[in-house]
Design an enzyme around this catalytic site. Structure first.
Site, PDB file in Angstrom:
ATOM      1  N   GLY A   1      -2.579   5.393  -5.502  1.00  0.00           N
ATOM      2  CA  GLY A   1      -1.158   5.408  -5.882  1.00  0.00           C
ATOM      3  C   GLY A   1      -0.326   4.442  -5.064  1.00  0.00           C
ATOM      4  O   GLY A   1       0.794   4.752  -4.656  1.00  0.00           O
TER       5      GLY A   1
ATOM      6  N   SER B   1      -4.340   9.765  -2.284  1.00  0.00           N
ATOM      7  CA  SER B   1      -4.514  10.532  -1.051  1.00  0.00           C
ATOM      8  C   SER B   1      -3.276  10.400  -0.183  1.00  0.00           C
ATOM      9  O   SER B   1      -2.822   9.286   0.081  1.00  0.00           O
ATOM     10  CB  SER B   1      -5.734   9.982  -0.310  1.00  0.00           C
ATOM     11  OG  SER B   1      -5.637  10.308   1.049  1.00  0.00           O
TER      12      SER B   1
ATOM     13  N   VAL C   1       3.290  -2.795   2.626  1.00  0.00           N
ATOM     14  CA  VAL C   1       3.917  -4.119   2.673  1.00  0.00           C
ATOM     15  C   VAL C   1       3.835  -4.720   1.280  1.00  0.00           C
ATOM     16  O   VAL C   1       3.251  -4.125   0.378  1.00  0.00           O
ATOM     17  CB  VAL C   1       3.227  -5.081   3.677  1.00  0.00           C
ATOM     18  CG1 VAL C   1       3.607  -4.776   5.096  1.00  0.00           C
ATOM     19  CG2 VAL C   1       1.725  -5.068   3.483  1.00  0.00           C
TER      20      VAL C   1
ATOM     21  N   LYS D   1      15.655 -13.143  -5.550  1.00  0.00           N
ATOM     22  CA  LYS D   1      14.917 -14.228  -4.883  1.00  0.00           C
ATOM     23  C   LYS D   1      14.807 -15.403  -5.859  1.00  0.00           C
ATOM     24  O   LYS D   1      14.323 -15.226  -6.977  1.00  0.00           O
ATOM     25  CB  LYS D   1      13.509 -13.716  -4.520  1.00  0.00           C
ATOM     26  CG  LYS D   1      12.539 -14.793  -4.065  1.00  0.00           C
ATOM     27  CD  LYS D   1      11.182 -14.188  -3.733  1.00  0.00           C
ATOM     28  CE  LYS D   1      10.150 -15.241  -3.435  1.00  0.00           C
ATOM     29  NZ  LYS D   1       8.800 -14.684  -3.240  1.00  0.00           N
TER      30      LYS D   1
HETATM   31  C1  LIG Z   1       0.451  -8.517   5.121  1.00  0.00           C
HETATM   32  C2  LIG Z   1       0.607  -8.390   3.633  1.00  0.00           C
HETATM   33  C3  LIG Z   1       1.746  -8.874   3.013  1.00  0.00           C
HETATM   34  C4  LIG Z   1       1.887  -8.783   1.625  1.00  0.00           C
HETATM   35  N1  LIG Z   1       2.975  -9.337   1.009  1.00  0.00           N
HETATM   36  C5  LIG Z   1       3.062  -9.328  -0.337  1.00  0.00           C
HETATM   37  C6  LIG Z   1       4.169  -9.899  -1.011  1.00  0.00           C
HETATM   38  O1  LIG Z   1       5.115 -10.382  -0.410  1.00  0.00           O
HETATM   39  N2  LIG Z   1       4.176  -9.852  -2.358  1.00  0.00           N
HETATM   40  C7  LIG Z   1       3.174  -9.296  -3.083  1.00  0.00           C
HETATM   41  O2  LIG Z   1       3.212  -9.313  -4.316  1.00  0.00           O
HETATM   42  N3  LIG Z   1       2.143  -8.691  -2.461  1.00  0.00           N
HETATM   43  C8  LIG Z   1       2.059  -8.719  -1.120  1.00  0.00           C
HETATM   44  N4  LIG Z   1       0.998  -8.098  -0.506  1.00  0.00           N
HETATM   45  C9  LIG Z   1       0.034  -7.388  -1.328  1.00  0.00           C
HETATM   46  C10 LIG Z   1       0.600  -6.034  -1.701  1.00  0.00           C
HETATM   47  O3  LIG Z   1       0.907  -5.295  -0.531  1.00  0.00           O
HETATM   48  C11 LIG Z   1      -0.371  -5.260  -2.556  1.00  0.00           C
HETATM   49  O4  LIG Z   1      -0.866  -6.076  -3.565  1.00  0.00           O
HETATM   50  C12 LIG Z   1       0.307  -4.089  -3.222  1.00  0.00           C
HETATM   51  O5  LIG Z   1       0.961  -3.301  -2.272  1.00  0.00           O
HETATM   52  C13 LIG Z   1      -0.673  -3.248  -3.995  1.00  0.00           C
HETATM   53  O6  LIG Z   1      -1.518  -2.561  -3.100  1.00  0.00           O
HETATM   54  P1  LIG Z   1      -2.558  -1.546  -3.726  1.00  0.00           P
HETATM   55  O7  LIG Z   1      -1.819  -0.607  -4.568  1.00  0.00           O
HETATM   56  O8  LIG Z   1      -3.656  -2.341  -4.325  1.00  0.00           O
HETATM   57  O9  LIG Z   1      -3.179  -0.830  -2.440  1.00  0.00           O
HETATM   58  P2  LIG Z   1      -2.563   0.245  -1.422  1.00  0.00           P
HETATM   59  O10 LIG Z   1      -1.097   0.127  -1.263  1.00  0.00           O
HETATM   60  O11 LIG Z   1      -3.387   0.129  -0.192  1.00  0.00           O
HETATM   61  O12 LIG Z   1      -2.848   1.644  -2.125  1.00  0.00           O
HETATM   62  C14 LIG Z   1      -4.126   2.224  -2.110  1.00  0.00           C
HETATM   63  C15 LIG Z   1      -4.031   3.614  -2.693  1.00  0.00           C
HETATM   64  O13 LIG Z   1      -5.341   4.142  -2.824  1.00  0.00           O
HETATM   65  C16 LIG Z   1      -5.357   5.449  -2.328  1.00  0.00           C
HETATM   66  N5  LIG Z   1      -6.718   5.781  -1.888  1.00  0.00           N
HETATM   67  C17 LIG Z   1      -7.584   5.016  -1.186  1.00  0.00           C
HETATM   68  N6  LIG Z   1      -8.738   5.691  -0.985  1.00  0.00           N
HETATM   69  C18 LIG Z   1      -8.596   6.887  -1.590  1.00  0.00           C
HETATM   70  C19 LIG Z   1      -9.416   8.043  -1.731  1.00  0.00           C
HETATM   71  N7  LIG Z   1     -10.653   8.117  -1.195  1.00  0.00           N
HETATM   72  N8  LIG Z   1      -8.927   9.097  -2.408  1.00  0.00           N
HETATM   73  C20 LIG Z   1      -7.707   9.086  -2.957  1.00  0.00           C
HETATM   74  N9  LIG Z   1      -6.888   8.018  -2.857  1.00  0.00           N
HETATM   75  C21 LIG Z   1      -7.314   6.952  -2.177  1.00  0.00           C
HETATM   76  C22 LIG Z   1      -4.345   5.482  -1.206  1.00  0.00           C
HETATM   77  O14 LIG Z   1      -3.899   6.781  -0.949  1.00  0.00           O
HETATM   78  C23 LIG Z   1      -3.251   4.608  -1.840  1.00  0.00           C
HETATM   79  O15 LIG Z   1      -2.447   5.420  -2.654  1.00  0.00           O
HETATM   80  C24 LIG Z   1       0.868  -8.168   0.868  1.00  0.00           C
HETATM   81  C25 LIG Z   1      -0.254  -7.629   1.506  1.00  0.00           C
HETATM   82  C26 LIG Z   1      -0.407  -7.748   2.878  1.00  0.00           C
HETATM   83  C27 LIG Z   1      -1.628  -7.204   3.522  1.00  0.00           C
END
Ligand SMILES: Cc1cc2nc3c(=O)[nH]c(=O)nc-3n(C[C@H](O)[C@H](O)[C@H](O)COP(=O)(O)OP(=O)(O)OC[C@H]3O[C@@H](n4cnc5c(N)ncnc54)[C@H](O)[C@@H]3O)c2cc1C
Length: 500
Positions: free
Chosen positions: A12, A39, A47, A78
């Site tokens: 999520g 989770s 971020v 932006k």
């Molecule tokens: C330093 C940095 C700067 C960034 N800056 C930008 C930016 O300026 N612009 C941009 O577009 N993107 C940026 N990004 C990328 C951006 O943060 C991500 O693409 C975006 O937040 C999506 O993340 P996600 O949902 O894939 O993962 P996450 O936010 O990590 O979410 C993972 C989810 O999976 C769940 N999960 C994991 N394992 C389990 C499990 N076993 N059971 C249940 N749930 C689980 C967690 O609870 C969480 O809800 C940046 C990333 C970094 C590292």
């Protein structure tokens, strides 16, 4: 369809909730159930505060007006990214403005001047002189023109990523998405290799027809369970770490992200209404964690405060396949190309859109998956090339990090070929067309990067004195007057949103 098609989203973060919203919207009239499991213990990355203009389309598709979400997410507009210090001179900066409809009047002049300058004549080539958003950024004007301004304006946003996640969660739930809090403990497959169900720590079991892996860098479903290999980009993208530290909001809110070169990487500065987001992206191979934090604190004048910094690791690269069997990976679990140019959410959004166009309920063929995987991989690679080019062209000499980036020849054929055409004074517009890569970063974006950096031979001696005034190549004064008149249709961002 008699039984509903069951879609289970694991994770999520922003990726999971973007997927839940877009699919609930796209398949509102289909017999589909969507369940998202996340989770609370693991949490989200927290971020990701800048977007490309594609995110505007995301909210428009979902019929979410800006006033609904921007206020809740402390969001600002932006229109530009300003790169400072990358050429080697710390006070030199150049812009990568977002390109609007109005720029059709001046883009060609920009391309022609860039070629002329490569041929040795000293003409104007700074991107912000040719593009409306360059003017808006300098004047801190929000990209919302008065009602009689006849052109569409492109822009993206800055936002608080945690608040955006929460906003999208509530929105998805209101559209019927089921939300489950739980730690996924095991992922089960059938004899054919498809995922059959997930089991949480508390014993709850979630069966599905389609599984979407949004578990972030842990890649629980696609990588860990289905064994899809991860191809890292460390050959030409060295950064693998970041340290993040907020500072107070700017009173006069900028409409641009600033990306400032540091000793072993770069730092972003993102203006939100309630704070400024800052983060230093660097390579552990070249700089220790503590040294990176000290350098960031010094740059921000935060040495003597006890505001806590957050340290993050990044895994840069992409999965060999993004869609395998009945599992699609989105967000950090599918890949990540570091934050420069803020492309991650753009790739999430375009991946979901493409997937929804290609997915058939019931019987999806291996060929559909292959076409999708090729297209998404190509997007990741071409976005990577554009980012890599920033590092390759740097003119800094303050560390091995910058020297090694400049010397690195492990570049894709596509990027090598583009740079070759540029340096040989060839037609870069034609080269981008020949390679068919303009849909990833446009010809004008490439010009912003190459021209902005000032990658030109020294100007020939004996320049015609009247060249800049001649009117044939660049009517600088006329164009400035035109954009300044256009700017009168926009208000300062700080008059729309109160910072602090
Ligand atoms: C330093 C940095 C700067 C960034 N800056 C930008 C930016 O300026 N612009 C941009 O577009 N993107 C940026 N990004 C990328 C951006 O943060 C991500 O693409 C975006 O937040 C999506 O993340 P996600 O949902 O894939 O993962 P996450 O936010 O990590 O979410 C993972 C989810 O999976 C769940 N999960 C994991 N394992 C389990 C499990 N076993 N059971 C249940 N749930 C689980 C967690 O609870 C969480 O809800 C940046 C990333 C970094 C590292």
């Amino acid at each position: 369809m008699t039984t509903p098609h069951r879609i289970v989203i694991a994770g999520g973060g922003t990726a999971g909730w973007m997927a839940a919203n877009l699919l609930a919207h796209r398949w509102a009239n289909q017999a589909v159930t969507i369940t998202l499991i996340e989770s609370e213990d693991i949490g989200t990355i927290g971020v990701g505060e800048g977007s490309t203009p594609t995110l505007k389309r995301f909210f428009q598709t979902l019929n979410i007006p800006e006033y609904d979400w921007m206020e809740e997410c402390q969001a600002t507009y932006k229109v530009n990214i300003k790169f400072t210090g990358w050429s080697g001179n710390n006070s030199h900066s150049y812009s990568h403005p977002f390109i609007s409809q109005l720029d059709i009047f001046s883009e060609r002049a920009f391309h022609v001047n860039a070629l002329t300058r490569r041929l040795g004549l000293d003409v104007e080539t700074q991107p912000d002189k040719f593009l409306l958003a360059g003017y808006l950024a300098k004047k801190k004007l929000a990209p919302l023109p008065s009602h009689n301004f006849p052109f569409d304006i492109e822009y993206g946003y800055h936002f608080d990523s945690l608040k955006l996640g929460r906003f999208l969660r509530e929105r998805a739930k209101s559209k019927g998405v089921s939300h489950v809090i739980g730690n996924i403990e095991s992922v089960h497959t059938t004899s054919s290799g498809d995922i059959s169900h997930l089991v949480c720590q508390d014993g709850q079991k979630f069966a599905g027809d389609l599984f979407i892996d949004c578990t972030g860098f842990s890649g629980l479903l696609l990588q860990k369970t289905l064994g899809v290999p991860f191809r890292d980009f460390s050959d030409n993208l060295f950064n693998d770490s970041a340290v993040v530290l907020p500072t107070p909001a700017c009173a006069n809110l900028p409409v641009e992200t600033e990306s400032v070169a540091m000793s072993n990487g770069w730092r972003w500065q993102i203006p939100l209404r309630n704070r400024t987001g800052n983060g230093y992206v660097y390579s552990k191979q070249y700089q220790e964690k503590d040294a990176a934090e000290c350098e960031l604190r010094r740059a921000l004048g935060m040495e003597n405060t006890n505001v806590e910094a957050k340290h993050l690791s990044m895994r840069v690269g992409q999965c060999e396949r993004h869609w395998e069997k009945n599992c699609l990976a989105l967000g950090l679990s599918q890949g990540f190309i570091e934050p420069l140019e803020a492309t991650a959410l753009h790739l999430v959004q375009t991946s979901i859109e493409l997937f929804a166009d290609n997915y058939s309920f019931g019987a999806t063929s291996a060929q559909q998956r292959q076409i999708f995987n090729q297209e998404v991989s190509e997007r990741f690679e071409r976005v990577r090339d554009y980012i890599v080019c920033h590092y390759k062209l740097n003119g800094r000499n303050d560390s091995d990090y910058w020297r090694d980036n400049r010397a690195n020849m492990k570049l894709s054929e596509s990027l090598l070929s583009l740079l070759d055409v540029w340096y040989r004074k060839g037609d870069i517009v034609e080269e981008i067309k020949r390679q068919g890569i303009g849909q990833h970063f446009s010809t004008t974006s490439w010009h912003c990067l190459l021209s902005g950096y000032g990658i030109y031979p020294p100007p020939a001696l004996n320049q015609p004195a009247s060249l800049k005034e001649s009117g044939d190549l660049f009517e600088e004064k006329k164009l400035a007057a035109f954009f300044n008149r256009c700017s009168l249709n926009f208000d300062k961002q700080s008059t729309l949103f109160r910072a602090g």
